[in-house]
Every structure is written in C-alpha cells, then in structure tokens.
Scaffold this active site. Structure first.
Site, PDB file in Angstrom:
ATOM      1  N   TYR A 101      -6.759  12.859 -15.328  1.00 17.71           N
ATOM      2  CA  TYR A 101      -7.152  11.445 -15.382  1.00 17.71           C
ATOM      3  C   TYR A 101      -7.760  11.098 -16.740  1.00 17.71           C
ATOM      4  O   TYR A 101      -8.614  11.813 -17.259  1.00 17.71           O
ATOM      5  CB  TYR A 101      -8.175  11.121 -14.283  1.00 17.71           C
ATOM      6  CG  TYR A 101      -8.754   9.728 -14.438  1.00 17.71           C
ATOM      7  CD1 TYR A 101      -7.971   8.609 -14.141  1.00 17.71           C
ATOM      8  CD2 TYR A 101     -10.048   9.525 -14.915  1.00 17.71           C
ATOM      9  CE1 TYR A 101      -8.479   7.334 -14.306  1.00 17.71           C
ATOM     10  CE2 TYR A 101     -10.561   8.257 -15.084  1.00 17.71           C
ATOM     11  CZ  TYR A 101      -9.773   7.162 -14.776  1.00 17.71           C
ATOM     12  OH  TYR A 101     -10.267   5.900 -14.947  1.00 17.71           O
ATOM     13  N   TYR A 131     -58.874 -16.011 -10.034  1.00 19.93           N
ATOM     14  CA  TYR A 131     -58.085 -14.770 -10.034  1.00 19.93           C
ATOM     15  C   TYR A 131     -57.433 -14.488 -11.382  1.00 19.93           C
ATOM     16  O   TYR A 131     -57.322 -13.333 -11.797  1.00 19.93           O
ATOM     17  CB  TYR A 131     -56.990 -14.844  -8.971  1.00 19.93           C
ATOM     18  CG  TYR A 131     -57.445 -14.619  -7.555  1.00 19.93           C
ATOM     19  CD1 TYR A 131     -58.791 -14.561  -7.225  1.00 19.93           C
ATOM     20  CD2 TYR A 131     -56.516 -14.468  -6.536  1.00 19.93           C
ATOM     21  CE1 TYR A 131     -59.198 -14.354  -5.921  1.00 19.93           C
ATOM     22  CE2 TYR A 131     -56.908 -14.265  -5.226  1.00 19.93           C
ATOM     23  CZ  TYR A 131     -58.258 -14.212  -4.919  1.00 19.93           C
ATOM     24  OH  TYR A 131     -58.652 -14.009  -3.632  1.00 19.93           O
ATOM     25  N   ARG A 163     -60.418 -12.950 -13.196  1.00 21.05           N
ATOM     26  CA  ARG A 163     -61.086 -11.837 -12.530  1.00 21.05           C
ATOM     27  C   ARG A 163     -60.133 -10.701 -12.178  1.00 21.05           C
ATOM     28  O   ARG A 163     -60.498  -9.525 -12.214  1.00 21.05           O
ATOM     29  CB  ARG A 163     -61.763 -12.349 -11.256  1.00 21.05           C
ATOM     30  CG  ARG A 163     -62.544 -11.300 -10.533  1.00 21.05           C
ATOM     31  CD  ARG A 163     -63.200 -11.739  -9.246  1.00 21.05           C
ATOM     32  NE  ARG A 163     -62.877 -13.041  -8.738  1.00 21.05           N
ATOM     33  CZ  ARG A 163     -62.704 -13.317  -7.444  1.00 21.05           C
ATOM     34  NH1 ARG A 163     -62.776 -12.347  -6.558  1.00 21.05           N
ATOM     35  NH2 ARG A 163     -62.448 -14.535  -7.050  1.00 21.05           N
ATOM     36  N   PHE A 213     -20.836   6.669 -14.974  1.00 17.72           N
ATOM     37  CA  PHE A 213     -20.780   5.353 -15.620  1.00 17.72           C
ATOM     38  C   PHE A 213     -21.415   4.255 -14.777  1.00 17.72           C
ATOM     39  O   PHE A 213     -21.608   3.142 -15.246  1.00 17.72           O
ATOM     40  CB  PHE A 213     -19.324   4.972 -15.892  1.00 17.72           C
ATOM     41  CG  PHE A 213     -18.436   5.161 -14.684  1.00 17.72           C
ATOM     42  CD1 PHE A 213     -18.582   4.383 -13.556  1.00 17.72           C
ATOM     43  CD2 PHE A 213     -17.463   6.144 -14.689  1.00 17.72           C
ATOM     44  CE1 PHE A 213     -17.777   4.573 -12.440  1.00 17.72           C
ATOM     45  CE2 PHE A 213     -16.652   6.340 -13.581  1.00 17.72           C
ATOM     46  CZ  PHE A 213     -16.813   5.543 -12.444  1.00 17.72           C
TER      47      PHE A 213
END
Length: 521
Positions: free
Chosen positions: A58, A296, A299, A344
């Site tokens: 292949y 938030y 803090r 791949f």
C-alpha cells in the site's frame, strides 16, 4: 537568545516547542542531523527493494484510500506520486499565516527525518532549504478533516516542492500583518533563484509528503506557546485591576491554596502575591474597608487561572509528543517491514486544541468582567465613569469594554469542540474523522481574541491606576504600568482607541507583560 542566530538540528526525536517557535517566528536556521540522514537512506533502500521485486505494498505500488486495491505498473509509480500531490491540493479559504506554514514545513521535515517514511533525504534538504531561504507556499486553511492527516494543506506544500504553483518570500510582505504577500510567480523559477531545485518524486514520496498531522500540530505548537504567555499576562492584568479597584490580596494567602491542594491554583496565587508586593494602595485601605469580599473575577483568580495552567501543561505534553511522532502511512522499518496503521489520525492534538479554546475562553471571561468593573461607576470604587476625566462630554473607555464583551462572547461560541464531530470521507474508508484543522483555527482565533481582551484590560487598568496617584501599586504592577505607558498615552479627551488596543495586543503577544522582551519585537 536571538533566535535568528540559533541553529535547530532535526533528528526526528528531539524537536521542542521552543524550537518550533524559533524557526517559525524568529527565522532560526535548520539542518538535518547526519544520524537522521543515514536512517532515511536505510529505509529508502527498503522502498527501493519493494519496487525492484514488484511487491504489492500500500502506498508504494498501489493506489490510495478507497483505491488501494488498484495495483500500479512500475513505469507509472512516479506519475502516481505526482498525481497524488496535485489531486489532494484542493484546499480553499483564507491562507494560513506565514508562521503557521513555516511550523508545518518544519514539522513535516522532522517526521521525514525519523526515517519511518522511506523517503530520500532530498525531500528534507529541499524543505530546510526553503525554510532557511524564507520561502513558503500559499496554504489554504480549509479542506482538511484531520484524518489521513492534513492532506490538503500538506499537498499545497508538496505542489510547491515539485515546482508547481507559486511561492512567497517572507521579505515580500510585513510579518505579522494581514497584508497579503506578493506572489513570486512560478515556484520552480523561484526555487532556482534561491539556489534550490524542485524534487522529482520517487515511489511513496508523494504520500510521504502529504500524510500526517503537521498542519494542525504546527498551529497547535504556536497556539500553546502563545497561551503560556497569555497565562502570565492575565495575572499581570488581574493584579493591576485588583489594585485599581482597591481589592484585597487575602484570597491569595498560601494557606488557602494548601487547603485545596490544586497545583495550578497555588502557582497562580503565588504569582499574584509577587506582583502585589510593597503596594501602597493596599496599605491605604487595609483597615476600615466595608467590603467583606471582592467579586469572583478578582477573588477567584487562582481558582480559575490555576486550572488553566494545569490544562496548558497537559496540552503542551500532547503537542510536544506529536512534534516527534511518526504520522506517515505506511511506516517503513529498517528490518524491511512495511506496516499500515492509523498514526495520521488527528484526535490527539484535535482534543488538545479544543481544550485550549475552552480554557482560554475562561481567561477571556475573567478579564472582560474585570474590565467591566473598572469602567462601571457603580462598581469601580469611586473612579470616574468609564475612566473618563469628563464623563458625559467624553465616553472614555465605554466602547473598549463593549469590544472586550464582543470578543469574549465570540470565544464562547468558538469553544464548542470540533473534535466531537465527524463526517465520512474517501468513499467511507475514512469513516471517523477528528476535524483537527477546525479545532486548530478556532483555538488560534480564541488565542488572538484573548490577547486583545487582555490589552483592553491593561489599558483600562493603567488609566485607573493613574487616578489612584500619588499612591503606588505593587512592584510588579508598577512595571506593567510603565510598559503600558511606553506604548499608550493616558486617555484625556476621547480618541480612536483601535490603535492603542492593537499596540498593546502586540506587546501582549510578544511577551512584554510576561517577563520577556524579545529581540524581534
């Protein structure tokens, strides 16, 4: 270090993220290790033996993908490889930025240098010659699904290497701008102009050029190193905002972090405390502050920025390993074995890129919320509305916050993962694909957005610090404030803010707020 004088030697196994950045961004020179050259020649002999014997293998003596059952006559093997490169160069859309193409070229060279591809060293010699000469091809960013690798982007590179199509040179346009580079015209002529020659592909060398994960991994390598700079810069911007908003560093106490035991959180809090050392602003409101707790976005910086660091270290590990991974197919071994597998497939880096977009979006959200508090007269602890000296007559940084909000919102859309999607390709032979290039360009876009959001925060926070004078912030914040002011003047009367934002975004990207001042900036 001046990376332009650095030499990166490819051996297929030791390439680092810093090396990628040095070559892709700073034009470091590249060479091929002698050991890698010898290894490539040995596996090339394996391919030559297959062709000589007429074995059916292949990718060497057959067609590809769904056509892998078609045996190719020996006298047409070179034609097969050229046709493969031409036919797979089917990408569309915007072109990848130069630095990403250079990263892709470097990574593909390193894969070939591993010796598992069965390619001649000539291919690497040409790629490195192009890198060292500053040549690169136009590579469309759309057209890859990240399975069988980034076929279309890598084929665009392969087309230039065989002397077809066109080439660009990095001196023919402004690096880092959106200006389209000027074409050199014929690729073969341009190669010869720089003392190079197109390659004539031999058996397997077409598929060797295009089969792999190097396009999305190249983008990932640059994005994750950008993200590490962003992580540091987010603390600088956050510390400056905290000082300007008369916040408290108490939540960054090491004992709080130890009680939870999260590594990134502890490192984040430590960095914030170092930036806030010797703050006169802190001392001015240490006693008698009626607020029990900060918002938030101030803090909880360690609790948000910390997990981002933990994620970046995981992402960096995935990407670093992929830099030196053999992702070709089939793989050629020195003992003569030729094995077809699936290295791949791009899910490893695709998932890391999706995670990168998610955690960078959290950085964007925190920064945008701090920007809003800086400009909002109900929340900014007595600062003028929108940080304008004459609110009403002047709008100040009103629209800068809107821009940050737009960018943060876009990040949230882009943080939806690409790698959970799939669509069959190649006659359903490639039936499960990872959409790695989609993950790559989304992550790159998020990173760029966060750089600009942090630029806006730094600009607004510096203006707010100006209003707190003569009290001085912590030493790290003072240095950051000076860096802002070296690029952007205080805002008096209203002016166009886009150039200021972009100037600071370049400084953020270049690492000026993260403790480094690169020579190329």
């Amino acid at each position: 270090m001046n990376h332009a004088t650095k030499m990166v030697t490819l051996d297929g196994g030791s390439l680092t993220l810093d090396d990628v950045r040095a070559v892709a961004v700073d034009s470091a020179k590249v060479s091929l290790a002698n050991s890698a050259r010898a290894r490539m020649l040995r596996t090339r002999d394996v391919v030559a033996g297959i062709v000589e014997r007429g074995d059916v293998v292949y990718g060497v003596t057959t067609g590809f993908g769904k056509l892998s059952e078609v045996a190719i006559p020996r006298d047409r093997l070179s034609e097969l490889q050229v046709n493969l490169v031409r036919s797979h160069s089917a990408g569309v859309g915007p072109l990848l930025p130069e630095r990403e193409v250079r990263a892709m070229m470097l990574l593909r060279s390193n894969v070939l240098a591993k010796g598992y591809s069965g390619a001649r060293p000539d291919l690497v010699d040409l790629l490195l010659g192009m890198l060292n000469a500053g040549l690169y091809p136009p590579v469309p960013e759309q057209g890859s699904v990240g399975a069988s690798g980034d076929l279309a982007p890598l084929a665009a590179l392969g087309v230039a290497m065989i002397g077809e199509g066109t080439l660009y040179h990095r001196s023919w346009h402004s690096l880092g701008t959106s200006e389209a580079p000027r074409s050199s015209g014929n690729a073969a002529e341009t190669l010869r102009r720089f003392g190079l020659a197109p390659v004539v592909l031999g058996p397997k060398e077409g598929i060797t050029l295009i089969n792999g994960t190097q396009a999305h991994t190249g983008i990932a390598a640059l994005a994750v190193t950008d993200a590490r700079v962003i992580w540091q810069t987010a603390h600088v911007a956050g510390a400056m905002s905290l000082e300007a908003l008369l916040g408290t560093p108490v939540p960054f106490d090491p004992r709080i972090q130890e009680a939870r035991g999260q590594t990134g959180q502890a490192r984040s809090a430590e960095l914030l405390l170092s930036l806030l050392e010797d703050s006169e602003l802190r001392e001015s409101h240490r006693l008698g502050d009626p607020r029990v707790q900060d918002a938030y976005a101030l803090r909880c910086m360690p609790q948000v920025h910390g997990p981002v660091l933990d994620a970046l270290e995981w992402i960096q590990g995935i990407v670093s390993r992929e830099l030196n991974a053999a992702t070709d197919n089939p793989l050629v071994f020195e003992n003569g074995d030729v094995l077809s597998g699936g290295n791949f497939h791009g899910l490893a880096v695709a998932s890391a890129l999706d995670f990168l977009a998610i955690v960078m979006t959290n950085v964007a959200t925190m920064s945008e919320r701090r920007i809003d508090r800086l400009v909002h007269p109900d929340f900014n602890q007595g600062l003028p509305a929108f940080l304008s000296k004459e609110p009403g007559v002047h709008s100040g940084f009103m629209m800068a916050q809107v821009t940050a909000a737009a960018l943060a919102s876009e990040c949230k859309v882009l943080s939806h993962p690409a790698s959970v999607d799939t669509i069959p390709t190649d006659g359903n032979r490639e039936d499960v694909v990872p959409m790695a290039m989609g993950a790559a360009w989304k992550a790159r876009r998020v990173v760029a957005n966060v750089q600009r959001i942090l630029a806006i925060e730094l600009m607004c926070a510096a203006q707010a610090i100006d209003f707190r004078a003569p009290l001085k912030p912590g030493r790290g914040v003072i240095r950051a404030h000076e860096t802002v002011r070296s690029r952007v003047a205080p805002l008096g009367i209203d002016r166009v803010l886009t150039p200021d934002i972009e100037a600071l975004a370049v400084a953020v990207a270049s690492g000026w707020f993260a403790g480094r001042a690169p020579a190329h900036d």
